[in-house]
Scaffold this active site. Structure first.
Site, PDB file in Angstrom:
ATOM      1  N   ALA A   1      17.453 -11.769  64.351  1.00 24.25           N
ATOM      2  CA  ALA A   1      16.026 -12.483  64.141  1.00 24.25           C
ATOM      3  C   ALA A   1      15.213 -12.047  62.874  1.00 24.25           C
ATOM      4  O   ALA A   1      14.304 -12.242  62.695  1.00 24.25           O
ATOM      5  CB  ALA A   1      15.110 -12.003  65.325  1.00 24.25           C
ATOM      6  N   ARG A   2      16.184 -11.114  61.883  1.00 21.98           N
ATOM      7  CA  ARG A   2      15.585 -10.612  60.749  1.00 21.98           C
ATOM      8  C   ARG A   2      16.033 -11.762  59.746  1.00 21.98           C
ATOM      9  O   ARG A   2      15.068 -11.921  58.807  1.00 21.98           O
ATOM     10  CB  ARG A   2      16.408  -9.402  60.169  1.00 21.98           C
ATOM     11  CG  ARG A   2      16.021  -8.091  61.160  1.00 21.98           C
ATOM     12  CD  ARG A   2      16.486  -6.900  60.552  1.00 21.98           C
ATOM     13  NE  ARG A   2      15.777  -6.615  59.338  1.00 21.98           N
ATOM     14  CZ  ARG A   2      16.005  -5.680  58.566  1.00 21.98           C
ATOM     15  NH1 ARG A   2      17.484  -5.056  58.610  1.00 21.98           N
ATOM     16  NH2 ARG A   2      15.527  -5.648  57.154  1.00 21.98           N
TER      17      ARG A   2
ATOM     18  N   THR B   1      45.119   2.433  80.859  1.00 15.38           N
ATOM     19  CA  THR B   1      45.458   2.065  79.741  1.00 15.38           C
ATOM     20  C   THR B   1      45.962   0.766  79.256  1.00 15.38           C
ATOM     21  O   THR B   1      45.966  -0.054  78.410  1.00 15.38           O
ATOM     22  CB  THR B   1      46.129   3.181  78.588  1.00 15.38           C
ATOM     23  OG1 THR B   1      47.143   3.648  79.472  1.00 15.38           O
ATOM     24  CG2 THR B   1      45.136   4.459  78.624  1.00 15.38           C
TER      25      THR B   1
ATOM     26  N   ARG C   1      28.343  -5.009  87.182  1.00 21.04           N
ATOM     27  CA  ARG C   1      27.264  -5.977  87.110  1.00 21.04           C
ATOM     28  C   ARG C   1      27.395  -7.044  88.105  1.00 21.04           C
ATOM     29  O   ARG C   1      26.580  -7.854  88.182  1.00 21.04           O
ATOM     30  CB  ARG C   1      27.314  -6.496  85.665  1.00 21.04           C
ATOM     31  CG  ARG C   1      26.961  -5.384  84.622  1.00 21.04           C
ATOM     32  CD  ARG C   1      25.751  -4.762  84.852  1.00 21.04           C
ATOM     33  NE  ARG C   1      25.314  -3.899  83.793  1.00 21.04           N
ATOM     34  CZ  ARG C   1      24.130  -3.042  83.820  1.00 21.04           C
ATOM     35  NH1 ARG C   1      23.245  -3.105  84.744  1.00 21.04           N
ATOM     36  NH2 ARG C   1      23.945  -2.348  82.693  1.00 21.04           N
TER      37      ARG C   1
END
Lengths: 327, 327, 327, 327
Positions: free
Chosen positions: B106-107, B72, B202
């Site tokens: 992309a709208r 935390t 990752r």
């Protein structure tokens, strides 16, 4: 009993809605569940709900997922509990933010006047090695005096609370001098991934004894909902240990691995305390390493079904402890 | 440059707002940060903001916290990035839910027609050992043919997208046949605890190469914000490994520990592959164990400052790739 | 069918595991649920699981909770869906972070070559009033040409994907030029509170039509799990509207309230556009207000049970669209 | 003072690290912040960090985003507080799960013996209209007797706690009979979106007075970090109100809107209490509606800078209240 097309687990149904006592006035009940080990597999494989797989295949996948921290499929299983615990335990518990909670409201309702009293065998001195835990047991006379003081303070707090309520003072104000040992209760719902994280931290010997007592019962309940996941959790999380880069460096010097995976002690290989410090380990890490290479334990969280109590009976007891309940 | 009373870290300021290229058209920029190693300590000790502690004390505490998974306090540090990446990378990235994201829409907006093209050396066959990764490099003629097909498809997709926009078709419809290799971009803000979790997964060799390339740059940025935490993360997380209960059982048979923490190989102790299976380990776990007891690596995520680019220049490039940008 | 002591809802059981088609190749299936309206009440009251309450009492409490944004009790109900949708829809969907997701992996598995093709009636021009949505329908010849281009690009993308797989290229690379219209699928689990938030945003006319189509089916499923909550959601969320401080100021000038709650138009009261701007409202807010004081709609999300399909049949179709499926 | 390239806000810097008293022994200090209104805009537009926009443009966008519940850009701003509050307040506060918390540990450290004592003017009877709040003030003699009881109980609890510590009993056990009025403290970090949600609930008149006192100070701090967002929050959230479907139905009958957005009372239009019930409204909803159409308030959360205290001084006071501090 009702009919359902949902995945149903007999071992979980056996305890569903049964109240298991914890500490002197607390309890945990599993009141609902969704899914099981098979649903973890189904989600991991994004498969359709027909056909069956052998348990050995499911077990292998569940273990693989847990070992490699692929935790999202275990979010697909959900458990809901009804619990009562002292407020100081509730305060530790609620720090786990990935659960849904509905707590009994002391602004709206009257608090049952039930307080947690530690038993003599759980009453201990401040640990000398660990700055936030318990060490040796306290002397009997200290316990007796502590118990006398608990009794006196709680009686006074109860009188005060009752008097304020009788004087029609707002409940949210009347409760402010109840002690942290007062029992509260809540519904608590969490997915299996987050429950395992909670349990790993809370059945740990470094957790405060009082919350550990709750976690151990919940581990037994979880075992009934998802037994393969339970087994993998014991093997890879609870009795597993992380080894640091320096510790791996040490292991690489002490062990040799054959092509077929056989593993052997390197003849005569040894690392002194100084050698280990030379790898970057602190004094504290030396004793942590010593602990990691001792044989792991065999924890057992099986529930004792004889302790299971009826919801109605437990509810009556709680209601009976509210001020003025029997007037 | 402005004056602030906030904790300020020169090594982070040096790269703040600088754009680091990743893959062929992507980038990562650290655009803001809050706190550093000292703030982790301050939160862990819930201390007031005056007085100072020695770096060695802070280092010891940071390492202790990380080793014992007291995560935390590291939530108290926050980093904000601006990133551009292929959509298939964005789809893996966004699975980390504990971050804040604002993605280019992309709208609402026109997509820059930039596509990711793998380089020959990153173009590989399906792994035979790992069912979801890359194995050996692909033959050169396969790469050439793949590159030809990429070019052709992207040209066609670009034409289609541009034609639909020119025909005034809704942008949210015009974009549906852009390939997953199209670059998108976003602001991404996350606390240090969750960033470390992201990075651990990752920068791992099992992560897809293309997202790894981003994570490596971000690890270098994180190192500049919180160097002690970075070091502890390498030592306890990235180059550390979890050992299971069965593996600890094996270690206990192969090693002995002296009272002062010295550790030695037990003379002649050895466990065959069969012995290890007898402890409950699967064939796959044997090879995982062999890997764990090899010497750990020395990853280095230092940023190459010569690669750092200017926001304005990068912004112009992106804007220039939008259909009709230069008409 | 199995026996359970868990709360069971016949209307939900009727559709459990049934697959409802959405768009041309997508679907939504409710595959599991936990709890119902009664469990919301039980959690809100932290009550024991015995005794019964009248439906009218439950309805009153459910409506009160929803009206006053007491949302935690509705977190106690959980729904699990299996869904297939185009990737551009999945990308919008996954922005809701408070759900658990397991998506079909294109690194591990072969993608079915199914693509979303908009129907002529859903194919529209960019909106002139709303900068991120659809306006009027597009001319038929534009649609024909768009359809021709979709077909061509998808054929080429399919060929490319298949050729890369046949060349044994890593799947994670083979998929990078699939278009955003490609269908993916996932398991998605969410609690009722967060589902309602998702549905409110996604059945809204401003949401992209393609995700709305999914949200509408899920609203129908939710109605079967928790009908009283569904009704309250329609009344207080979906067909309710927020009024700003300036709008309340306007209402106060136009209306008068009697002691018994009766409400009347103030004779001759009127606010011109200029008056409203004087209260701080922008031009856009004026048209938003006009919309809010028109009569609300009567949305209906009832499922059409005749459309429900069998898991096995749907699974076969998906499997059949994978490259090389019938070789 | 240090130099930084990060966005810096003079009004926030002015109070950074200053401690504002709340209740009798509590406080709130803003100890760090990241971003401001401009960063919300930058994230919403996913723009590069160069160039400037006019404040009026930023204001328009911030208001649009808030009005339409586009909340993700406001997650890009972060605030960190140091706070001390009674435990019963901490228990309400921590129910907001989307924040990071590091609380002072009563297992590890000694608790300062500071207790919250309500002032006479805040001491009230249980509300008769609202089942969980305060109503009228309590009689003076009740307050005097309550104050006497508080004093006595706290003295006894302090003695008990001190005696247990002197007897070397574990701190985690010594603290269990401290009352809920005991002060605790923590670091609390949250993004602006979630802070606004917290503030909306906690500055509300239905929130318990004691937590409201903290929320009001934090609202004043937030105003200094993001003044345009603050203004929009007052206008659209705090002084806005949701109107239900039935209430919109009522408004549609009472009002008429002209093409230019002008709005007028329909001559003679009126809805009796019965009419409103006929639209589905409960008795309680009638009084809620009456409240919504009264003129909104003008809340003011400006900080009084004269109350700001020094970290060192506050820290000394807390340390001085720990048992044995001055021995």
């Amino acid at each position: 009993m009702q009919n359902t097309k949902r995945p149903t687990i007999p071992a979980a149904e056996e305890i569903l809605g049964g109240y298991f006592p914890v500490l002197d006035h607390g309890f945990v009940a599993l009141v609902d569940y969704m899914g099981s080990d098979e649903d973890i597999e189904r989600a991991a494989r994004v498969s359709y709900g027909y056909g069956t797989r052998r348990t050995s295949q499911t077990r292998g996948l569940v273990r693989y997922l847990r070992r490699h921290r692929h935790t999202t499929p275990s979010e697909m299983v959900e458990l809901k509990f009804h619990c009562a615990m002292p407020i100081f335990v509730a305060r530790q518990w609620v720090r786990h933010r990935t659960a849904s909670v509905n707590e009994y409201s002391a602004r709206y309702s009257l608090m049952p006047l039930l307080f947690y009293e530690p038993q003599a065998e759980d009453f201990a001195l401040q640990s000398t090695s660990n700055r936030q835990g318990r060490g040796e047991g306290a002397p009997a006379e200290i316990y007796r005096e502590a118990a006398r003081r608990w009794e006196e303070l709680r009686e006074r707090a109860s009188e005060g609370y009752t008097w304020l309520l009788e004087s029609d003072v707002a409940r949210e104000l009347a409760r402010i001098d109840l002690p942290l040992s007062t029992y509260t209760q809540w519904y608590w719902k969490i997915d299996l991934h987050n429950l395992l994280h909670f349990l790993t931290l809370r059945v740990d010997p470094h957790a405060q004894y009082e919350i550990r007592a709750f976690a151990e019962v919940m581990a037994g309940m979880m075992k009934r909902v998802a037994p393969l996941t339970y087994e993998a959790w014991i093997d890879y999380d609870l009795e597993g240990r992380p080894f640091s880069r320096a510790e791996r460096e040490a292991l690489a010097r002490l062990l040799e691995v054959a092509d077929d995976g056989a593993i052997a002690a390197r003849g005569g290989a040894a690392l002194s305390a100084e050698d280990l410090k030379g790898l970057g380990m602190s004094k504290r890490e030396l004793s942590e390493l010593a602990d990691k290479v001792t044989p792991p334990g065999h924890p057992d969280f099986d529930l004792d079904l004889r302790r299971m109590r009826d919801a109605e009976e437990v509810g009556r007891e709680m209601a009976g402890a509210v001020p003025g309940a029997f007037e």
